[in-house]
Scaffold this motif. Structure first.
Motif, PDB file in Angstrom:
ATOM      1  N   MET A   1       0.658  -1.407  -0.134  1.00 49.04           N
ATOM      2  CA  MET A   1      -0.104  -0.119  -0.172  1.00 49.04           C
ATOM      3  C   MET A   1       0.863   1.373   0.059  1.00 49.04           C
ATOM      4  O   MET A   1       0.620   2.269  -0.601  1.00 49.04           O
ATOM      5  CB  MET A   1      -1.144  -0.018   1.370  1.00 49.04           C
ATOM      6  CG  MET A   1      -1.888   0.937   1.336  1.00 49.04           C
ATOM      7  SD  MET A   1      -2.914   0.823   0.063  1.00 49.04           S
ATOM      8  CE  MET A   1      -4.245   2.276   0.680  1.00 49.04           C
ATOM      9  N   LYS A   2       1.934   1.146   0.789  1.00 53.24           N
ATOM     10  CA  LYS A   2       2.776   2.526   0.629  1.00 53.24           C
ATOM     11  C   LYS A   2       3.476   2.665  -0.502  1.00 53.24           C
ATOM     12  O   LYS A   2       3.529   3.873  -1.006  1.00 53.24           O
ATOM     13  CB  LYS A   2       3.990   1.960   1.811  1.00 53.24           C
ATOM     14  CG  LYS A   2       4.651   3.175   2.201  1.00 53.24           C
ATOM     15  CD  LYS A   2       5.889   3.057   2.935  1.00 53.24           C
ATOM     16  CE  LYS A   2       7.075   4.001   2.720  1.00 53.24           C
ATOM     17  NZ  LYS A   2       8.108   3.662   3.794  1.00 53.24           N
ATOM     18  N   LYS A   3       3.807   1.426  -1.276  1.00 49.58           N
ATOM     19  CA  LYS A   3       4.370   1.850  -2.804  1.00 49.58           C
ATOM     20  C   LYS A   3       3.490   2.468  -3.645  1.00 49.58           C
ATOM     21  O   LYS A   3       3.636   3.366  -4.434  1.00 49.58           O
ATOM     22  CB  LYS A   3       4.730   0.488  -3.208  1.00 49.58           C
ATOM     23  CG  LYS A   3       6.069  -0.291  -2.560  1.00 49.58           C
ATOM     24  CD  LYS A   3       6.309  -1.355  -3.303  1.00 49.58           C
ATOM     25  CE  LYS A   3       7.244  -2.268  -2.680  1.00 49.58           C
ATOM     26  NZ  LYS A   3       7.557  -3.676  -3.210  1.00 49.58           N
ATOM     27  N   TYR A   4       1.930   2.134  -3.331  1.00 48.09           N
ATOM     28  CA  TYR A   4       1.009   2.708  -4.457  1.00 48.09           C
ATOM     29  C   TYR A   4       0.752   4.209  -3.963  1.00 48.09           C
ATOM     30  O   TYR A   4       0.600   4.873  -4.783  1.00 48.09           O
ATOM     31  CB  TYR A   4      -0.130   2.244  -4.089  1.00 48.09           C
ATOM     32  CG  TYR A   4      -1.672   2.743  -4.916  1.00 48.09           C
ATOM     33  CD1 TYR A   4      -1.451   2.611  -6.136  1.00 48.09           C
ATOM     34  CD2 TYR A   4      -2.195   3.273  -4.022  1.00 48.09           C
ATOM     35  CE1 TYR A   4      -2.482   3.147  -6.753  1.00 48.09           C
ATOM     36  CE2 TYR A   4      -3.391   3.937  -4.790  1.00 48.09           C
ATOM     37  CZ  TYR A   4      -3.602   3.803  -6.058  1.00 48.09           C
ATOM     38  OH  TYR A   4      -4.606   4.470  -6.626  1.00 48.09           O
ATOM     39  N   LEU A   5       0.863   4.448  -2.522  1.00 51.74           N
ATOM     40  CA  LEU A   5       0.598   5.761  -2.496  1.00 51.74           C
ATOM     41  C   LEU A   5       1.759   6.834  -2.738  1.00 51.74           C
ATOM     42  O   LEU A   5       1.638   7.851  -3.023  1.00 51.74           O
ATOM     43  CB  LEU A   5       0.530   5.876  -0.659  1.00 51.74           C
ATOM     44  CG  LEU A   5      -0.678   5.378  -0.002  1.00 51.74           C
ATOM     45  CD1 LEU A   5      -0.797   5.513   1.260  1.00 51.74           C
ATOM     46  CD2 LEU A   5      -1.888   6.192  -0.603  1.00 51.74           C
ATOM     47  N   VAL A   6       3.130   6.272  -2.612  1.00 52.62           N
ATOM     48  CA  VAL A   6       4.239   6.913  -3.068  1.00 52.62           C
ATOM     49  C   VAL A   6       3.951   7.005  -4.596  1.00 52.62           C
ATOM     50  O   VAL A   6       4.342   8.581  -5.077  1.00 52.62           O
ATOM     51  CB  VAL A   6       5.457   6.408  -2.419  1.00 52.62           C
ATOM     52  CG1 VAL A   6       6.774   6.871  -3.415  1.00 52.62           C
ATOM     53  CG2 VAL A   6       5.830   6.323  -1.159  1.00 52.62           C
ATOM     54  N   PHE A   7       3.836   5.971  -5.552  1.00 48.15           N
ATOM     55  CA  PHE A   7       3.862   6.217  -6.749  1.00 48.15           C
ATOM     56  C   PHE A   7       2.270   7.233  -7.096  1.00 48.15           C
ATOM     57  O   PHE A   7       2.853   8.256  -7.842  1.00 48.15           O
ATOM     58  CB  PHE A   7       3.175   4.675  -7.356  1.00 48.15           C
ATOM     59  CG  PHE A   7       3.248   4.995  -8.967  1.00 48.15           C
ATOM     60  CD1 PHE A   7       4.467   4.667  -9.597  1.00 48.15           C
ATOM     61  CD2 PHE A   7       2.128   5.343  -9.601  1.00 48.15           C
ATOM     62  CE1 PHE A   7       4.470   4.813 -10.810  1.00 48.15           C
ATOM     63  CE2 PHE A   7       2.184   5.112 -10.866  1.00 48.15           C
ATOM     64  CZ  PHE A   7       3.096   5.129 -11.710  1.00 48.15           C
ATOM     65  N   ALA A   8       1.477   7.184  -6.416  1.00 49.87           N
ATOM     66  CA  ALA A   8       0.165   8.105  -6.810  1.00 49.87           C
ATOM     67  C   ALA A   8       0.549   9.408  -6.355  1.00 49.87           C
ATOM     68  O   ALA A   8       0.349  10.483  -7.372  1.00 49.87           O
ATOM     69  CB  ALA A   8      -0.914   7.564  -6.064  1.00 49.87           C
ATOM     70  N   GLY A   9       1.214   9.848  -5.318  1.00 53.38           N
ATOM     71  CA  GLY A   9       1.697  11.044  -4.800  1.00 53.38           C
ATOM     72  C   GLY A   9       2.670  11.670  -5.879  1.00 53.38           C
ATOM     73  O   GLY A   9       2.679  13.085  -6.194  1.00 53.38           O
ATOM     74  N   VAL A  10       3.719  11.029  -6.257  1.00 50.94           N
ATOM     75  CA  VAL A  10       4.548  11.787  -7.230  1.00 50.94           C
ATOM     76  C   VAL A  10       4.069  11.756  -8.484  1.00 50.94           C
ATOM     77  O   VAL A  10       4.411  12.734  -9.047  1.00 50.94           O
ATOM     78  CB  VAL A  10       5.862  10.446  -7.395  1.00 50.94           C
ATOM     79  CG1 VAL A  10       6.879  10.632  -8.378  1.00 50.94           C
ATOM     80  CG2 VAL A  10       6.675  10.367  -6.060  1.00 50.94           C
ATOM     81  N   PHE A  11       3.146  10.870  -8.937  1.00 50.20           N
ATOM     82  CA  PHE A  11       2.400  11.107 -10.217  1.00 50.20           C
ATOM     83  C   PHE A  11       1.679  12.462 -10.212  1.00 50.20           C
ATOM     84  O   PHE A  11       1.886  13.189 -11.160  1.00 50.20           O
ATOM     85  CB  PHE A  11       1.545   9.948 -10.723  1.00 50.20           C
ATOM     86  CG  PHE A  11       0.784  10.289 -11.927  1.00 50.20           C
ATOM     87  CD1 PHE A  11       1.595  10.202 -13.012  1.00 50.20           C
ATOM     88  CD2 PHE A  11      -0.582  10.474 -11.819  1.00 50.20           C
ATOM     89  CE1 PHE A  11       0.856  10.382 -14.203  1.00 50.20           C
ATOM     90  CE2 PHE A  11      -1.409  10.765 -13.099  1.00 50.20           C
ATOM     91  CZ  PHE A  11      -0.477  10.785 -14.156  1.00 50.20           C
ATOM     92  N   CYS A  12       1.010  12.660  -8.984  1.00 51.41           N
ATOM     93  CA  CYS A  12       0.091  13.933  -9.306  1.00 51.41           C
ATOM     94  C   CYS A  12       1.011  15.097  -9.044  1.00 51.41           C
ATOM     95  O   CYS A  12       0.735  16.291  -9.559  1.00 51.41           O
ATOM     96  CB  CYS A  12      -0.801  13.937  -7.802  1.00 51.41           C
ATOM     97  SG  CYS A  12      -2.119  12.758  -7.964  1.00 51.41           S
ATOM     98  N   VAL A  13       2.098  15.098  -8.180  1.00 54.43           N
ATOM     99  CA  VAL A  13       2.924  16.257  -8.267  1.00 54.43           C
ATOM    100  C   VAL A  13       3.660  16.560  -9.675  1.00 54.43           C
ATOM    101  O   VAL A  13       3.665  17.640 -10.016  1.00 54.43           O
ATOM    102  CB  VAL A  13       4.242  16.096  -7.038  1.00 54.43           C
ATOM    103  CG1 VAL A  13       5.237  17.111  -7.331  1.00 54.43           C
ATOM    104  CG2 VAL A  13       3.374  16.153  -5.966  1.00 54.43           C
ATOM    105  N   SER A  14       4.208  15.508 -10.137  1.00 51.96           N
ATOM    106  CA  SER A  14       4.972  15.698 -11.528  1.00 51.96           C
ATOM    107  C   SER A  14       3.843  16.018 -12.673  1.00 51.96           C
ATOM    108  O   SER A  14       4.045  16.925 -13.264  1.00 51.96           O
ATOM    109  CB  SER A  14       5.745  14.254 -11.873  1.00 51.96           C
ATOM    110  OG  SER A  14       4.834  13.256 -12.260  1.00 51.96           O
ATOM    111  N   PHE A  15       2.812  15.462 -12.562  1.00 46.06           N
ATOM    112  CA  PHE A  15       1.769  16.035 -13.472  1.00 46.06           C
ATOM    113  C   PHE A  15       1.266  17.325 -13.274  1.00 46.06           C
ATOM    114  O   PHE A  15       1.329  18.084 -14.610  1.00 46.06           O
ATOM    115  CB  PHE A  15       0.425  15.067 -13.369  1.00 46.06           C
ATOM    116  CG  PHE A  15      -0.686  15.393 -14.613  1.00 46.06           C
ATOM    117  CD1 PHE A  15      -0.425  14.846 -15.888  1.00 46.06           C
ATOM    118  CD2 PHE A  15      -1.749  16.068 -14.297  1.00 46.06           C
ATOM    119  CE1 PHE A  15      -1.218  15.038 -16.904  1.00 46.06           C
ATOM    120  CE2 PHE A  15      -2.653  16.194 -15.258  1.00 46.06           C
ATOM    121  CZ  PHE A  15      -2.439  15.549 -16.691  1.00 46.06           C
TER     122      PHE A  15
END
Length: 82
Positions: free
Chosen positions: A1-15
């Motif tokens: 779950m932590k990996k998913y949250l990190v991925f989603a957070g980094v994706f939102c910021v980079s987008f």
């Protein structure tokens, strides 16, 4: 779950960063046509016209954001594992 949250957070910021940068670049290189705008002032309508935007450029930004996110999460995993 932590990996998913990190991925989603980094994706939102980079987008958001890529979208803002694209808007700034478009604004920087935009040159309005003053004479054409002045000629259209007599025929102003009270209706709003929406212009259809291309879906290609947001797709390119999304793919670029996914690529950056994938690279950053792999880098993050290597640093936390090692």
């Amino acid at each position: 779950m932590k990996k998913y949250l990190v991925f989603a957070g980094v994706f939102c910021v980079s987008f958001l960063v890529f979208q803002a940068a694209a808007g700034m670049i478009w604004t920087l290189f935009y040159t309005p046509d003053i004479s054409a705008a002045w000629q259209q002032t007599g025929a102003l309508s009270s209706e709003t016209m929406l212009v259809k935007a291309s879906a290609v450029f947001p797709f390119i930004i999304a793919v670029t954001s996914l690529t950056v996110t994938f690279g950053l999460t792999r880098l993050f995993r290597k640093r936390t594992a090692g």
